[in-house]
Design a protein around this motif. Structure first.
Motif, short mmCIF file in Angstrom:
data_model
loop_
_atom_site.label_atom_id
_atom_site.label_comp_id
_atom_site.label_asym_id
_atom_site.label_seq_id
_atom_site.Cartn_x
_atom_site.Cartn_y
_atom_site.Cartn_z
N GLN A 185 0.74 -1.36 0.16
CA GLN A 185 0.06 -0.09 -0.10
C GLN A 185 0.94 1.26 0.09
O GLN A 185 0.56 2.15 -0.56
CB GLN A 185 -0.97 0.11 1.10
N LEU A 186 1.95 1.06 0.78
CA LEU A 186 2.86 2.35 0.76
C LEU A 186 3.60 2.54 -0.53
O LEU A 186 3.75 3.84 -0.94
CB LEU A 186 3.92 2.23 1.87
N ARG A 187 4.07 1.47 -0.95
CA ARG A 187 4.75 1.55 -2.30
C ARG A 187 3.88 2.16 -3.33
O ARG A 187 4.11 2.94 -4.12
CB ARG A 187 5.12 0.14 -2.78
N TYR A 188 2.55 1.53 -3.46
CA TYR A 188 1.49 1.96 -4.61
C TYR A 188 1.22 3.66 -4.33
O TYR A 188 1.22 4.39 -5.13
CB TYR A 188 0.25 1.11 -4.27
N PHE A 189 1.15 4.05 -3.27
CA PHE A 189 0.42 5.26 -2.78
C PHE A 189 1.76 6.20 -3.25
O PHE A 189 1.38 7.13 -3.96
CB PHE A 189 0.24 5.60 -1.34
N LEU A 190 2.93 5.92 -3.00
CA LEU A 190 4.00 6.97 -3.07
C LEU A 190 4.08 7.03 -4.76
O LEU A 190 4.48 8.21 -5.41
CB LEU A 190 5.20 6.42 -2.49
N LEU A 191 4.04 6.15 -5.45
CA LEU A 191 4.42 6.14 -6.86
C LEU A 191 3.02 6.70 -7.49
O LEU A 191 3.22 7.29 -8.62
CB LEU A 191 4.74 4.92 -7.24
N ALA A 192 1.69 6.43 -6.95
CA ALA A 192 0.58 6.78 -7.69
C ALA A 192 0.43 8.49 -7.41
O ALA A 192 -0.30 9.09 -8.06
CB ALA A 192 -0.55 6.19 -7.35
N GLU A 193 0.84 8.81 -6.05
CA GLU A 193 0.31 10.12 -5.67
C GLU A 193 1.20 11.07 -6.24
O GLU A 193 0.77 12.45 -6.50
CB GLU A 193 0.57 10.20 -4.07
N VAL A 194 2.59 10.99 -6.24
CA VAL A 194 3.47 12.06 -6.63
C VAL A 194 3.90 12.00 -8.02
O VAL A 194 4.52 11.00 -8.34
CB VAL A 194 4.59 12.15 -5.65
N PRO A 195 4.01 13.06 -8.94
CA PRO A 195 4.39 12.98 -10.28
C PRO A 195 5.96 13.00 -10.03
O PRO A 195 6.54 13.98 -9.45
CB PRO A 195 4.21 14.38 -10.96
#
Length: 520
Positions: free
Chosen positions: A321-331
């Motif tokens: 979940q952390l891996r996904y969030f960081l790459l999905a959230e920030v350009p």
């Protein structure tokens, strides 16, 4: 033999425990490595800890610790971070290792043999925190008439005997290199470096110290240790076997990509290529300087108490979940902000509700209505073919955007494919077809099984643990989870003919809840 691909993270400075910025870079590098492996490359990913330098020595002494003992402990925290976050590095190198000392001294000797090192006296402004020198024109005014580096860190005037590197000799080469398309990205970083190179007389660089002894000894020069950045950058060579020229080093150098933070671009795009050119070694193929992570829009610092431990965050919400969030959230390449609320909101909406629920519904319906049986030869309708085309197109876009390191845009394409599948479920209503047209229900469910498998393989580099759990439930072989498998359109028939079936599925993306203190 597969083509080689070599990438590195920055070599982390362990004068404190890892923070979320270290995790962000490590996760991005690991995703790139997994994508390249899924594409069939022979991949090496090197990370590690940069343990020398005045800052490290001062931090240990201030804590009343032996410097090596302190470095041992701090380096261990970075290994722990990698283990927690699923970072599949090929080598974790420490600059205090004997092999690294040999590599650094070999590089030094090559630069000396080229006539690019000379002994002189250094006087100038030095930032201990940045481990960097700054010219008078680069300084900014601080409070009370103090001088600060361009990064806002304190500087002090230093005077000592030093070995110098003839950096000025390589100015034209460095300009040409940084103007080469694709060498330094994003464009904003390239423009900064070119402005520095073209707007200043490039001064020769002080590359040794006599004021302390915590570093790699300069060969043949008692009392001198190497400037920490000569030592640290050499780790990229050490990680693939240098100074041995044959084997790993010969196969993987030059590096395909150095992934670094935007604050250390100059060291990598100016100093490092010059050192390599002097030593007769090729420059890396590409450097990417990503942005910073802000906590609720604010820069993190110990003084404000808003520094976030990535290990705690992963344990709270889940590694994937952390891996996904960081790459999905920030350009990627720009600064971005995060918060616990943002992690919970995005992961629940996209992983739990959209993709996780899709997979759970489809596999549950197959288990319940078809007794888990898989079938690969059912007739397909135009709607089925249209969905397959949409998903394939979006996944192709996803791979193209990931290749450009535009992770958030790639995940957006993946989500469009997920949404298309959910819309298809609603339109086809397989639960209603059970009584009216069971054959059509089976065709709809098998169409969805195909798409869930493809979606899972595509996102696997980002959320590997969760996806592997899902693919296990689907009976997908471990060696059939790379991107080449996406081209196998007959996989379902082969799986069905071998007795493949769906057992009672278990959800792999549970809904997240805010921690009590965050909710409060």
């Amino acid at each position: 033999m597969p083509d080689p691909y070599y990438l590195t993270t920055a070599i982390n400075y362990p004068n404190g425990k890892p923070h979320i910025g270290h995790a962000y870079e490590a996760i991005a590098a690991d995703v790139i490595a997994r994508v390249k492996k899924a594409q069939g490359f022979d991949v090496r990913l090197v990370t590690g800890t940069d343990e020398h330098g005045l800052k490290m020595d001062k931090t240990a002494r201030a804590a009343g610790r032996d410097t090596l003992e302190f470095a041992d402990e701090m380096s261990g925290y970075f290994r722990q971070m990698c283990a927690t976050l699923g970072i599949g590095y090929s080598a974790f190198r420490r600059t205090t290792e004997a092999q690294h000392h040999a590599a650094s001294q070999a590089l030094w000797q090559a630069m000396a043999d080229a006539g690019d090192l000379y002994l002189d006296r250094y006087e100038g402004w030095y930032s201990v925190r940045d481990e960097a020198f700054y010219g008078e024109g680069e300084l900014v005014d601080g409070e009370g008439g103090t001088k600060l580096s361009p990064q806002g860190t304190p500087v002090e005037w230093q005077v000592e005997e030093s070995w110098f590197f003839r950096l000025s000799k390589y100015r034209d080469y460095l300009i040409e290199l940084n103007e080469t398309p694709g060498f330094l990205e994003p464009e904003s970083r390239r423009n900064e470096v070119l402005a520095f190179l073209k707007g200043n007389d490039l001064r020769d660089l002080s590359v040794s110290r006599t004021s302390f002894d915590w570093g790699v000894p300069v060969p043949g020069s008692p009392g001198h240790v190497m400037y920490v950045w000569v030592d640290a950058l050499t780790t990229y060579l050490t990680g693939i076997g240098f100074p041995e020229q044959e084997g790993e080093f010969d196969r993987f150098w030059p590096a395909d990509l150095h992934l670094i933070g935007k604050d250390i671009v100059r060291f990598h795009a100016v100093y490092w290529p010059a050192f390599l050119k002097s030593a007769g070694l090729p420059a890396p193929k590409a450097i990417f300087g990503h942005g910073f992570l802000l906590h609720r829009g604010e820069k993190m610092s110990k003084s404000t108490g808003n520094v976030v431990d990535p290990i705690e965050l992963a344990e709270r919400y889940g590694t994937d979940q952390l891996r996904y969030f960081l790459l999905a959230e920030v350009p990627f390449g720009k600064d971005g902000s995060f918060s616990d609320e943002a992690i919970v909101t995005r992961c629940n909406a996209e992983l739990a509700n959209s993709f996780g629920n899709l997979a759970q519904r489809v596999l549950s319906m197959v288990f319940k209505n078809l007794e888990g049986r898989l079938t690969g030869d059912l007739p397909l309708s135009p709607a089925d073919a249209e969905l397959s085309a949409v998903v394939a197109g979006e996944l192709a876009t996803m791979q193209e955007r990931f290749h450009a390191l535009a992770f958030s845009e790639g995940i957006e394409a993946w989500m469009r494919a997920v949404f298309a599948c959910n819309a298809y479920v609603d339109d086809q209503a397989p639960w209603a077809l059970r009584k009216t047209d069971p054959d059509r229900m089976a065709a709809v469910l098998m169409t969805l099984v195909r798409q869930v498998r493809d979606l899972a393989i595509a996102i696997r580099p980002v959320v590997p643990g969760s996806v592997d759990s899902l693919l296990d439930q689907m009976g997908i072989a471990v060696d059939a989870r790379d991107f080449a498998a996406l081209q196998d359109k007959d996989w379902l028939s082969k799986l069905a003919s071998n007795g493949g079936r769906i057992e009672q599925p278990v959800g792999v993306f549970p809904r997240l809840e805010l921690a009590a203190e965050e909710a409060a």
